[in-house]
Design an enzyme around this catalytic site. Structure first.
Site, PDB file in Angstrom:
ATOM      1  N   VAL A  44       0.831  -1.209   0.047  1.00  0.00           N
ATOM      2  CA  VAL A  44       0.036  -0.091   0.091  1.00  0.00           C
ATOM      3  C   VAL A  44       0.794   1.215   0.084  1.00  0.00           C
ATOM      4  O   VAL A  44       0.632   2.161  -0.866  1.00  0.00           O
ATOM      5  CB  VAL A  44      -0.925  -0.054   1.253  1.00  0.00           C
ATOM      6  CG1 VAL A  44      -1.816   1.300   1.129  1.00  0.00           C
ATOM      7  CG2 VAL A  44      -1.781  -1.202   1.387  1.00  0.00           C
ATOM      8  N   CYS A  45       1.998   1.134   0.653  1.00  0.00           N
ATOM      9  CA  CYS A  45       2.857   2.339   0.933  1.00  0.00           C
ATOM     10  C   CYS A  45       3.474   2.638  -0.460  1.00  0.00           C
ATOM     11  O   CYS A  45       3.676   3.876  -0.818  1.00  0.00           O
ATOM     12  CB  CYS A  45       4.049   2.280   1.935  1.00  0.00           C
ATOM     13  SG  CYS A  45       3.340   1.735   3.715  1.00  0.00           S
ATOM     14  N   THR A  46       3.963   1.709  -1.083  1.00  0.00           N
ATOM     15  CA  THR A  46       4.360   1.753  -2.370  1.00  0.00           C
ATOM     16  C   THR A  46       3.585   2.367  -3.424  1.00  0.00           C
ATOM     17  O   THR A  46       3.773   3.546  -4.061  1.00  0.00           O
ATOM     18  CB  THR A  46       4.811   0.354  -3.094  1.00  0.00           C
ATOM     19  OG1 THR A  46       5.546  -0.297  -2.062  1.00  0.00           O
ATOM     20  CG2 THR A  46       5.450   0.467  -4.321  1.00  0.00           C
ATOM     21  N   LEU A  49       3.301   6.408  -2.224  1.00  0.00           N
ATOM     22  CA  LEU A  49       4.526   7.284  -2.629  1.00  0.00           C
ATOM     23  C   LEU A  49       4.291   7.486  -4.040  1.00  0.00           C
ATOM     24  O   LEU A  49       4.577   8.738  -4.437  1.00  0.00           O
ATOM     25  CB  LEU A  49       5.722   6.606  -2.074  1.00  0.00           C
ATOM     26  CG  LEU A  49       5.805   6.617  -0.529  1.00  0.00           C
ATOM     27  CD1 LEU A  49       6.782   5.732   0.133  1.00  0.00           C
ATOM     28  CD2 LEU A  49       6.049   8.027   0.144  1.00  0.00           C
TER      29      LEU A  49
END
Ligand code: BEZ
Length: 215
Positions: A44-46, A49
């Site tokens: 999810v973070c990928t 960002l």
């Protein structure tokens, strides 16, 4: 201690993918978004960002600088950056803090023991030019944030900082706004002639000022 709306955003010095940053110096008199990620190399973070990198022009148009944070070390961030570009097509174009000692995470209360006592939650802080906290958001690790909504909130914050108005539910730039209840009818007539009083406490006018286009 939890950061609340209206608090002064604490200053800090941190190691980032763009070198050592003193937050206040880096921010200057712009608006800023500080947002945290639980961990590097997480799916999810990928996507988050990459999405924020894609919105660079939209934040710049709003005089808003963006800085991310994750508790992993700098060499991990540098490797992860390659994946982010590979997967999303957008190279990171804002600093990502390597908060290994959790100094910034603790300062901004980004670690919630009920979620996970070692990882930061998905926090967002919007900070005004005078370094006051104007918005806080906390999302769970499993839910990616909606950055169009973040831009919409920044539009509302910037509008309401300049005019005595509030924005209604689901407002988008260019739509009608509400005259602040602190303004008497007499003052409202002077500032917003011809306003529409749907109720004595709900006085509507076309949006004053420049209309932002999202992109
Ligand atoms: C993610 O970014 O995908 C993620 C991070 C921490 C826990 C769960 C998901």
């Amino acid at each position: 201690m939890a950061i609340r709306l209206g608090d002064t955003a604490p200053n800090f010095t941190a190691e980032t993918t763009e070198g050592i940053i003193d937050f206040y110096d880096w921010k200057g008199d712009a608006w800023a978004v500080l947002f945290s990620h639980p961990k590097d190399f997480t799916p999810v973070c990928t996507t988050e960002l990459g999405r924020v990198a894609a919105l660079r022009k939209d934040f710049a148009k709003r005089n808003t600088k963006v800085i991310g944070l994750s508790v992993d070390p700098l060499d991990s961030h540098m490797n992860w950056m390659r994946d982010i570009e590979d997967v999303t097509g957008h190279a990171l174009n804002f600093p990502l803090i390597a908060d290994v000692n959790r100094k910034v995470s603790d300062l901004y209360d980004m670690i919630h023991p009920n979620a996970n006592d070692t990882l930061t939650v998905r926090s967002v802080f919007v900070i005004s030019p005078d370094n006051k906290v104007k918005l806080t958001l906390t999302y769970p690790a499993s839910t990616g944030r909606n950055f169009d909504e973040l831009l919409r909130v920044i539009d509302s914050l910037q509008l309401t900082a300049n005019y005595a108005v509030a924005t209604p539910a689901d407002w988008k730039p260019g739509q009608d706004v509400i005259i602040a209840s602190s303004l008497s009818d007499e003052d409202a007539r002077k500032r917003f002639p011809g306003f529409n009083a749907k109720k004595p406490y709900l006085r509507v006018v076309p949006q004053p000022g420049e209309v932002q286009t999202t992109r």
